[in-house]
Design a protein around this motif. Structure first.
Motif, PDB file in Angstrom:
ATOM      1  N   ALA A 284       0.719  -1.185  -0.019  1.00  0.00           N
ATOM      2  CA  ALA A 284       0.192   0.324  -0.019  1.00  0.00           C
ATOM      3  C   ALA A 284       1.220   1.747  -0.002  1.00  0.00           C
ATOM      4  O   ALA A 284       1.946   1.386   0.604  1.00  0.00           O
ATOM      5  CB  ALA A 284      -0.824   0.402   1.291  1.00  0.00           C
ATOM      6  N   GLY A 285       0.302   2.247  -0.638  1.00  0.00           N
ATOM      7  CA  GLY A 285       1.178   3.757  -0.169  1.00  0.00           C
ATOM      8  C   GLY A 285       0.891   4.210   1.238  1.00  0.00           C
ATOM      9  O   GLY A 285       0.550   3.095   2.463  1.00  0.00           O
ATOM     10  N   PRO A 286       1.089   5.260   1.744  1.00  0.00           N
ATOM     11  CA  PRO A 286       1.263   5.970   2.478  1.00  0.00           C
ATOM     12  C   PRO A 286      -0.073   6.234   3.349  1.00  0.00           C
ATOM     13  O   PRO A 286      -1.339   6.172   2.443  1.00  0.00           O
ATOM     14  CB  PRO A 286       1.113   7.703   2.383  1.00  0.00           C
ATOM     15  N   ALA A 287       0.344   5.307   4.177  1.00  0.00           N
ATOM     16  CA  ALA A 287      -1.632   5.213   5.102  1.00  0.00           C
ATOM     17  C   ALA A 287      -1.898   6.903   5.089  1.00  0.00           C
ATOM     18  O   ALA A 287      -2.845   6.249   5.427  1.00  0.00           O
ATOM     19  CB  ALA A 287      -1.270   4.768   6.444  1.00  0.00           C
ATOM     20  N   ASP A 288      -2.353   7.973   5.648  1.00  0.00           N
ATOM     21  CA  ASP A 288      -2.321   8.984   5.496  1.00  0.00           C
ATOM     22  C   ASP A 288      -2.421   9.882   4.252  1.00  0.00           C
ATOM     23  O   ASP A 288      -2.931  11.126   4.193  1.00  0.00           O
ATOM     24  CB  ASP A 288      -2.218  10.357   6.703  1.00  0.00           C
ATOM     25  N   ARG A 289      -3.026   8.945   3.207  1.00  0.00           N
ATOM     26  CA  ARG A 289      -3.297   9.559   1.911  1.00  0.00           C
ATOM     27  C   ARG A 289      -5.240   8.845   1.887  1.00  0.00           C
ATOM     28  O   ARG A 289      -5.298   7.322   1.564  1.00  0.00           O
ATOM     29  CB  ARG A 289      -3.039   9.504   0.879  1.00  0.00           C
ATOM     30  N   THR A 290      -5.530   9.761   0.744  1.00  0.00           N
ATOM     31  CA  THR A 290      -6.768   9.186   0.685  1.00  0.00           C
ATOM     32  C   THR A 290      -6.777   8.035  -0.923  1.00  0.00           C
ATOM     33  O   THR A 290      -7.433   7.396  -0.223  1.00  0.00           O
ATOM     34  CB  THR A 290      -7.527  10.705   0.176  1.00  0.00           C
ATOM     35  N   THR A 291      -5.769   8.153  -1.525  1.00  0.00           N
ATOM     36  CA  THR A 291      -5.527   7.286  -2.508  1.00  0.00           C
ATOM     37  C   THR A 291      -5.822   6.198  -2.007  1.00  0.00           C
ATOM     38  O   THR A 291      -6.514   5.341  -2.490  1.00  0.00           O
ATOM     39  CB  THR A 291      -4.591   7.951  -3.480  1.00  0.00           C
ATOM     40  N   THR A 292      -4.459   5.883  -0.829  1.00  0.00           N
ATOM     41  CA  THR A 292      -4.202   5.098  -0.750  1.00  0.00           C
ATOM     42  C   THR A 292      -5.711   4.047   0.615  1.00  0.00           C
ATOM     43  O   THR A 292      -5.266   2.751  -0.023  1.00  0.00           O
ATOM     44  CB  THR A 292      -3.082   5.297   0.655  1.00  0.00           C
ATOM     45  N   ARG A 293      -5.932   4.209   1.425  1.00  0.00           N
ATOM     46  CA  ARG A 293      -7.189   4.043   1.528  1.00  0.00           C
ATOM     47  C   ARG A 293      -8.723   3.856   0.647  1.00  0.00           C
ATOM     48  O   ARG A 293      -9.059   2.244   1.132  1.00  0.00           O
ATOM     49  CB  ARG A 293      -8.406   4.943   2.224  1.00  0.00           C
ATOM     50  N   HIS A 294      -8.823   4.520  -0.204  1.00  0.00           N
ATOM     51  CA  HIS A 294      -9.404   4.025  -1.340  1.00  0.00           C
ATOM     52  C   HIS A 294      -9.298   2.758  -1.903  1.00  0.00           C
ATOM     53  O   HIS A 294     -10.110   2.041  -1.965  1.00  0.00           O
ATOM     54  CB  HIS A 294     -10.371   4.992  -2.175  1.00  0.00           C
ATOM     55  N   ARG A 295      -7.866   2.566  -2.499  1.00  0.00           N
ATOM     56  CA  ARG A 295      -7.659   1.291  -3.183  1.00  0.00           C
ATOM     57  C   ARG A 295      -7.622   0.383  -2.181  1.00  0.00           C
ATOM     58  O   ARG A 295      -7.786  -0.965  -2.545  1.00  0.00           O
ATOM     59  CB  ARG A 295      -6.111   2.135  -3.846  1.00  0.00           C
ATOM     60  N   LEU A 296      -6.667   0.309  -0.887  1.00  0.00           N
ATOM     61  CA  LEU A 296      -7.162  -0.956  -0.080  1.00  0.00           C
ATOM     62  C   LEU A 296      -8.785  -1.418   0.051  1.00  0.00           C
ATOM     63  O   LEU A 296      -8.687  -1.881   0.464  1.00  0.00           O
ATOM     64  CB  LEU A 296      -6.503  -0.319   1.372  1.00  0.00           C
ATOM     65  N   GLU A 297      -9.889  -0.244   0.410  1.00  0.00           N
ATOM     66  CA  GLU A 297     -10.595  -0.362   0.470  1.00  0.00           C
ATOM     67  C   GLU A 297     -11.410  -1.329  -0.502  1.00  0.00           C
ATOM     68  O   GLU A 297     -12.184  -2.451  -0.079  1.00  0.00           O
ATOM     69  CB  GLU A 297     -11.715   0.801   0.948  1.00  0.00           C
TER      70      GLU A 297
END
Length: 350
Positions: A201-214
């Motif tokens: 995953a990318g940096p944990a504090d970025r929206t792009t990271t969260r959305h892709r992981l979700e």
């Protein structure tokens, strides 16, 4: 009453020279001092010499394009397309082209706010913010307040690949469907028979990271599978390399690795080769974004295509008014699954 640089300095309890350094970004200043100065600028509505009321309807021919990292093709492609569209768009006030300036924040929230303040002082005609946003409530509030002041002064705001500003239809947003893209990518691996999938995953504090992981985890849950091992890191090749070694340490039996983007995927591939593993015979690898090099990788990367050039060009047209904003201010741009040679059925699958 005209607000001067000295007024800002007095409010922030610093010297006028320090205020100048913060606003011009030409000298290192402590983060706490920078925050005090920017807060004073906001509180006093310091923009340029002259009454604030005379600035409300006055804008320059300047368009700012904010990126996290201009060396990253993800941002470079969007910024280049936006700059071209701005140059080809509506003429400036004197009949010439509008000037597009790319502002490289380096991923720093402080630099992002500083650039927005500088563009406000220059009475920018428009500002384009690209890529995901930082998920920090204080920073989100500070950026929202700054964007509100910019729009009040007549500056157009366009978000490109960034979540919309809640409750503000005056800000045009072109958002990428990162969740759906990651879900389709995971479903592709599941359809091949993969059940032990690691995620870089990318940096944990970025929206792009969260959305892709979700999106990835939604696909696993729909298949009745638990979350696999996940390692966070920057969106760069080194992170992909190091994270892949960590994933293999946690689960040596992984049959597939999903990477946060194509650059990270290249690092993952290098780590697998250094461990003597073949792609895709031993481990399948998939990326995200469909950056230009992904099709020329060996093997060519399975990935999710985001229309970065098209999105950047559209953002540029919205910024200069040669394209109408989408209904409600928000358009969701779909992501397309591209299946290539880096993914295949795991050896253990029938």
């Amino acid at each position: 009453m005209t607000v001067t640089l000295s007024d800002v300095a007095a409010r922030a309890q610093v010297s006028p020279a320090t205020v100048s350094r913060v606003l011009n970004g030409n000298y290192p200043v402590a983060a706490s001092t920078r925050e005090r100065v920017l807060r004073a600028v906001d509180e006093l509505d310091y923009v340029l010499n002259g009454p604030a009321s005379s600035l409300a309807a006055a804008t320059s021919d300047l368009v700012g394009v904010l990126v996290n990292d201009i060396a990253d093709p993800f941002f470079g492609i969007m910024a280049g397309a936006a700059q071209n569209a701005i140059g080809e768009g509506a003429p400036g006030r004197a009949g010439g082209e509008k000037l597009a300036v790319v502002c490289n924040t380096g991923g720093s929230p402080e630099r992002e706010l500083t650039y927005l303040t500088l563009l406000q002082r220059q009475r920018a005609a428009a500002v384009i913010l690209t890529g995901g946003s930082l998920e920090d409530p204080d920073h989100v509030a500070a950026v929202s307040a700054k964007l509100a002041k910019l729009t009040d002064a007549g500056t157009k705001i366009v978000l490109c690949g960034r979540p919309p500003v809640a409750g503000d239809a005056s800000v045009a947003a072109l958002t990428f469907d990162n969740r759906a893209g990651a879900r389709r990518l995971t479903e592709h691996l599941l359809s091949l028979g993969h059940r032990r999938i690691g995620y870089v995953a990318g940096p944990a504090d970025r929206t792009t990271t969260r959305h892709r992981l979700e999106g990835h985890r939604d696909a696993l849950a729909a298949a009745g599978l638990p979350d696999g091992p996940t390692v966070h890191g920057p969106y760069d090749r080194r992170s992909g390399y190091d994270a892949t070694l960590e994933l293999l340490r946690r689960d040596p039996g992984l049959t597939a690795i999903l990477a946060a983007n194509d650059t990270v995927a290249l690092g993952a591939c290098a780590a697998l080769r250094d461990r003597g593993l073949r792609i895709p015979e031993d481990v399948s690898v998939a990326g995200f974004d469909d950056l230009p090099f992904s099709i020329d990788a060996v093997p060519a990367l399975t990935t999710v295509r985001l229309p970065l050039h098209e999105a950047g060009a559209r953002a540029g047209r919205l910024a200069v008014g040669t394209e109408e904003p989408p209904p409600g201010g928000v358009t969701t741009i779909p992501a397309e699954l591209l299946v290539r040679e880096s993914t295949a059925r795991p050896r253990t699958a029938g």
